[in-house]
Design an enzyme around this catalytic site. Sequence first.
Site, PDB file in Angstrom:
ATOM      1  N   GLU A   1       0.820  -1.211   0.000  1.00 38.76           N
ATOM      2  CA  GLU A   1       0.000   0.000   0.000  1.00 38.76           C
ATOM      3  C   GLU A   1       0.854   1.262   0.000  1.00 38.76           C
ATOM      4  OE1 GLU A   1      -2.781   2.813  -0.053  1.00 38.76           O
ATOM      5  OE2 GLU A   1      -1.234   2.864   1.494  1.00 38.76           O
TER       6      GLU A   1
ATOM      7  N   HIS B   1      -2.140   0.683   6.324  1.00 37.33           N
ATOM      8  CA  HIS B   1      -2.492   1.640   5.258  1.00 37.33           C
ATOM      9  C   HIS B   1      -1.281   2.563   5.062  1.00 37.33           C
ATOM     10  CE1 HIS B   1      -6.400   3.456   3.384  1.00 37.33           C
ATOM     11  NE2 HIS B   1      -5.381   3.473   2.539  1.00 37.33           N
TER      12      HIS B   1
ATOM     13  N   HIS C   1      -6.135  -0.292  10.493  1.00 35.83           N
ATOM     14  CA  HIS C   1      -7.599  -0.426  10.504  1.00 35.83           C
ATOM     15  C   HIS C   1      -8.012  -1.736  11.187  1.00 35.83           C
ATOM     16  CE1 HIS C   1      -7.962   3.053   7.919  1.00 35.83           C
ATOM     17  NE2 HIS C   1      -7.163   2.502   7.035  1.00 35.83           N
TER      18      HIS C   1
ATOM     19  N   ASN D   1      -6.416   7.534   5.843  1.00 35.59           N
ATOM     20  CA  ASN D   1      -5.758   6.959   4.677  1.00 35.59           C
ATOM     21  C   ASN D   1      -4.241   7.030   4.809  1.00 35.59           C
ATOM     22  OD1 ASN D   1      -4.472   6.999   1.926  1.00 35.59           O
ATOM     23  ND2 ASN D   1      -6.557   6.605   1.265  1.00 35.59           N
TER      24      ASN D   1
ATOM     25  N   ASN E   1      -6.175  11.640  -0.086  1.00 32.96           N
ATOM     26  CA  ASN E   1      -5.459  10.364  -0.108  1.00 32.96           C
ATOM     27  C   ASN E   1      -4.026  10.547   0.384  1.00 32.96           C
ATOM     28  OD1 ASN E   1      -4.281   7.805  -1.121  1.00 32.96           O
ATOM     29  ND2 ASN E   1      -6.251   7.560  -2.136  1.00 32.96           N
TER      30      ASN E   1
ATOM     31  N   ASP F   1      -2.373   8.499  -5.932  1.00 35.98           N
ATOM     32  CA  ASP F   1      -2.571   7.798  -4.662  1.00 35.98           C
ATOM     33  C   ASP F   1      -1.504   8.273  -3.680  1.00 35.98           C
ATOM     34  OD1 ASP F   1      -2.899   5.928  -2.585  1.00 35.98           O
ATOM     35  OD2 ASP F   1      -3.540   4.363  -3.954  1.00 35.98           O
ATOM     36  N   ASN F   2      -0.459   7.519  -3.508  1.00 35.41           N
ATOM     37  CA  ASN F   2       0.578   7.906  -2.553  1.00 35.41           C
ATOM     38  C   ASN F   2       1.601   8.856  -3.178  1.00 35.41           C
ATOM     39  OD1 ASN F   2      -0.379   6.418  -0.329  1.00 35.41           O
ATOM     40  ND2 ASN F   2       0.417   4.533  -1.240  1.00 35.41           N
TER      41      ASN F   2
END
Length: 324
Positions: A59, A120, A139, A173, A228, A273-274
């Site tokens: 992730e 995450h 999570h 996130n 994000n 995203d990242n």
Amino acid sequence: MLLLFATGYPGHGNPVVLPLLWVGLEQSGRALKRINVFLEVESVEHDCHLIEGIENGSEDIDILPSGLAFISSGLKYLGIQSFAPNESGKIFMMDLNEQNPRVQALSISDGFDKASFSTHGIDTFIEKDHTVYLYVVNHPHKESTVEIFKFEEPPRALVHLEMIKHELLESLNDIVVLGPEQFYATRDHYFTSFFLSLLETIIGLKTHILFYSPREVKVVAKGFISANGITISLDKENIYVADAVDSTIEVMKIHGNWDLTQLKAILLDTLADNLTVDPNTGDILAGCHPNAMKMFIYNPKDPPGSEVSSYTSPSSQAKPKTIC
């Protein structure tokens, strides 16, 4: 992708149906366009290769100045295909100084609930004495916590120090650490059910960025469709945030009270995203999803594509560049 909410009495026409139908179609069309559902992803020449040993997915990644990289793996996320649904999350390490880098799963100290570990976003903080702390968005049981670990080298292991939980720290996130027990975190949605989270994406409900310290927890920026990945500029004056569904990277100024205000929106033709910042140039590097729908409707014969894009300093007008 149409949701219609209308009430009426049997046998009577309902004057709100057509307006709601129009709004539903319009919002659905915008949502489909935002996630590039009709985009066909084409392969490009690159110098990337698969790292064996982490095939179940990764992730986030954070690289230390020494070249050691932490990788989070095992996230269970709403609507996304899981390749190891019965396995708990892990933190892997890879030494980028090696000619052929390999991954190894880091052991975690006893007393931490490893079974419910669902990793995450991650970030590191290095103290003046060179002690490395790893912050992990977790999570457990579909909740959100931030776990703080101390990295021990040798023997390359993690010692769990603290779990941070707060009523505002929900649906987290990613995270960027500012100091000891001090960070910004992104909230990417409100609802915990896939149906409702999909609905909020369609109608464009807004998410936000949070600031946490032992003395204060607050919302510091609002108005994101899906906040994000988050990272910080080399000079520590600005924050970069990927608003994935809106296909932008937001450049935010840090104020003395830790509030954030927008300076610029970098427009993309992909879903970022990242994020990370090149330590040599200050360029923003983003892991992106060209067609997000393929993540939610997974087809092993036509898997979702991905790409890494580079964005020069926010003050530059240069266009984004796809690396691989």
